[in-house]
Write a protein that holds these residues in place. Structure first.
Motif, PDB file in Angstrom:
ATOM      1  N   ILE A   1      11.852 -54.167 -21.787  1.00  0.00           N
ATOM      2  CA  ILE A   1      12.588 -52.905 -21.627  1.00  0.00           C
ATOM      3  C   ILE A   1      13.861 -53.153 -20.832  1.00  0.00           C
ATOM      4  O   ILE A   1      14.940 -52.673 -21.194  1.00  0.00           O
ATOM      5  N   ALA A   2      13.752 -53.919 -19.761  1.00  0.00           N
ATOM      6  CA  ALA A   2      14.931 -54.250 -18.951  1.00  0.00           C
ATOM      7  C   ALA A   2      15.971 -54.973 -19.799  1.00  0.00           C
ATOM      8  O   ALA A   2      17.164 -54.639 -19.754  1.00  0.00           O
ATOM      9  N   ASN A   3      15.526 -55.951 -20.569  1.00  0.00           N
ATOM     10  CA  ASN A   3      16.433 -56.710 -21.424  1.00  0.00           C
ATOM     11  C   ASN A   3      17.145 -55.793 -22.425  1.00  0.00           C
ATOM     12  O   ASN A   3      18.366 -55.843 -22.573  1.00  0.00           O
ATOM     13  N   ALA A   4      16.386 -54.926 -23.084  1.00  0.00           N
ATOM     14  CA  ALA A   4      16.970 -54.013 -24.075  1.00  0.00           C
ATOM     15  C   ALA A   4      17.896 -52.987 -23.422  1.00  0.00           C
ATOM     16  O   ALA A   4      18.868 -52.545 -24.040  1.00  0.00           O
TER      17      ALA A   4
ATOM     18  N   VAL B   1      19.728 -54.315 -18.183  1.00  0.00           N
ATOM     19  CA  VAL B   1      19.655 -54.390 -16.722  1.00  0.00           C
ATOM     20  C   VAL B   1      18.747 -55.554 -16.332  1.00  0.00           C
ATOM     21  O   VAL B   1      17.964 -56.043 -17.132  1.00  0.00           O
ATOM     22  N   ASP B   2      18.872 -55.971 -15.099  1.00  0.00           N
ATOM     23  CA  ASP B   2      18.052 -57.055 -14.596  1.00  0.00           C
ATOM     24  C   ASP B   2      16.595 -56.617 -14.494  1.00  0.00           C
ATOM     25  O   ASP B   2      16.299 -55.472 -14.148  1.00  0.00           O
ATOM     26  N   ARG B   3      15.708 -57.537 -14.780  1.00  0.00           N
ATOM     27  CA  ARG B   3      14.270 -57.252 -14.738  1.00  0.00           C
ATOM     28  C   ARG B   3      13.832 -56.766 -13.357  1.00  0.00           C
ATOM     29  O   ARG B   3      13.007 -55.872 -13.236  1.00  0.00           O
ATOM     30  N   THR B   4      14.422 -57.338 -12.305  1.00  0.00           N
ATOM     31  CA  THR B   4      14.041 -56.915 -10.955  1.00  0.00           C
ATOM     32  C   THR B   4      14.448 -55.466 -10.681  1.00  0.00           C
ATOM     33  O   THR B   4      13.795 -54.776  -9.910  1.00  0.00           O
ATOM     34  N   THR B   5      15.513 -55.011 -11.337  1.00  0.00           N
ATOM     35  CA  THR B   5      15.936 -53.613 -11.199  1.00  0.00           C
ATOM     36  C   THR B   5      14.830 -52.682 -11.692  1.00  0.00           C
ATOM     37  O   THR B   5      14.506 -51.688 -11.047  1.00  0.00           O
TER      38      THR B   5
ATOM     39  N   ALA C   1      23.524 -46.555 -10.302  1.00  0.00           N
ATOM     40  CA  ALA C   1      22.059 -46.620 -10.244  1.00  0.00           C
ATOM     41  C   ALA C   1      21.437 -45.502 -11.076  1.00  0.00           C
ATOM     42  O   ALA C   1      20.438 -45.719 -11.774  1.00  0.00           O
ATOM     43  N   ALA C   2      22.029 -44.318 -11.027  1.00  0.00           N
ATOM     44  CA  ALA C   2      21.535 -43.192 -11.830  1.00  0.00           C
ATOM     45  C   ALA C   2      21.694 -43.496 -13.318  1.00  0.00           C
ATOM     46  O   ALA C   2      20.795 -43.211 -14.113  1.00  0.00           O
ATOM     47  N   ARG C   3      22.842 -44.082 -13.692  1.00  0.00           N
ATOM     48  CA  ARG C   3      23.053 -44.454 -15.109  1.00  0.00           C
ATOM     49  C   ARG C   3      22.035 -45.492 -15.546  1.00  0.00           C
ATOM     50  O   ARG C   3      21.471 -45.403 -16.636  1.00  0.00           O
ATOM     51  N   ASN C   4      21.804 -46.493 -14.691  1.00  0.00           N
ATOM     52  CA  ASN C   4      20.816 -47.525 -15.015  1.00  0.00           C
ATOM     53  C   ASN C   4      19.433 -46.918 -15.197  1.00  0.00           C
ATOM     54  O   ASN C   4      18.707 -47.282 -16.126  1.00  0.00           O
ATOM     55  N   LEU C   5      19.063 -46.012 -14.315  1.00  0.00           N
ATOM     56  CA  LEU C   5      17.759 -45.371 -14.406  1.00  0.00           C
ATOM     57  C   LEU C   5      17.637 -44.594 -15.712  1.00  0.00           C
ATOM     58  O   LEU C   5      16.629 -44.713 -16.422  1.00  0.00           O
ATOM     59  N   THR C   6      18.652 -43.828 -16.042  1.00  0.00           N
ATOM     60  CA  THR C   6      18.641 -43.059 -17.297  1.00  0.00           C
ATOM     61  C   THR C   6      18.529 -43.992 -18.491  1.00  0.00           C
ATOM     62  O   THR C   6      17.748 -43.743 -19.415  1.00  0.00           O
ATOM     63  N   THR C   7      19.290 -45.075 -18.474  1.00  0.00           N
ATOM     64  CA  THR C   7      19.245 -46.047 -19.576  1.00  0.00           C
ATOM     65  C   THR C   7      17.863 -46.671 -19.692  1.00  0.00           C
ATOM     66  O   THR C   7      17.326 -46.807 -20.800  1.00  0.00           O
ATOM     67  N   VAL C   8      17.274 -47.040 -18.567  1.00  0.00           N
ATOM     68  CA  VAL C   8      15.933 -47.641 -18.580  1.00  0.00           C
ATOM     69  C   VAL C   8      14.912 -46.642 -19.120  1.00  0.00           C
ATOM     70  O   VAL C   8      14.059 -46.992 -19.947  1.00  0.00           O
ATOM     71  N   LEU C   9      14.983 -45.390 -18.680  1.00  0.00           N
ATOM     72  CA  LEU C   9      14.032 -44.382 -19.150  1.00  0.00           C
ATOM     73  C   LEU C   9      14.162 -44.156 -20.651  1.00  0.00           C
ATOM     74  O   LEU C   9      13.158 -44.115 -21.369  1.00  0.00           O
TER      75      LEU C   9
END
Length: 181
Positions: A31-34, A37-41, A5-13
């Protein structure tokens, strides 16, 4: 927070910072697509694009704070501290390229924090003037603008330059262009 979850957050940011710098109207779905990660995330963590921008800005402020601390602006010799600052801030500028000026105006706490960071850097530049590394007859605002522009140019117009090499060039240009002959 779990490691994934931390990795996903960093990637999204980071992805959000890059995409929003290119196009401020980029949707959270894009942004989610790029970010892969899933859009709902993304929507679960950020209720709006502005909320994501706020998180990006906080990450940028956190990174800048680390650079200012590690540069040792009040303790290290001026050229050493300047090089440390430039070498550290170039990756921050590259990693968080989004212009957050508008958000800063809407967030008094972030604005105050950014102002404090700015004052620390300006204080360091005054120290450089006081110690004879920079001309005292050049307005400090000009000195600061030149440094900011050199850093921005190195970070964004020369992305292939490694931060240490870019810092060498910026510091040499800055001190020899504004320094005492």
């Amino acid at each position: 927070m779990r490691a994934d979850a931390a990795r996903n957050l960093t990637t999204v940011l980071r992805t959000g910072a890059r995409l929003l710098a290119e196009d401020p109207s980029t949707s959270l779905a894009a942004i989610a697509n790029a970010a892969g990660v899933d859009r709902t995330t993304v929507h679960r963590r950020f209720v709006s694009r502005e909320a994501l921008l706020t998180a990006v800005f906080q990450a940028k402020l956190d990174s800048t704070e680390r650079v200012l601390h590690e540069a040792r602006l009040t303790e290290a010799p001026v050229p050493v501290a300047l090089h440390r600052y430039v070498e550290g801030i170039i990756p921050v500028s590259r990693e968080w390229p989004v212009d957050t000026t508008r958000l800063m105006q809407q967030d008094p706490d972030a604005q105050q924090r950014r102002q404090g960071q700015s004052e620390r850097l300006t204080g360091f530049l005054q120290r450089a003037v006081d110690e004879g590394f920079l001309h005292s007859d050049v307005p400090l605002e000009w000195v600061r603008a030149v440094l900011d522009q050199l850093v921005s140019s190195a970070a964004h117009q020369f992305p292939d330059l490694a931060p240490p090499q870019a810092a060498d060039i910026v510091v040499d240009t800055f001190l020899n262009g504004l320094g005492r002959a």
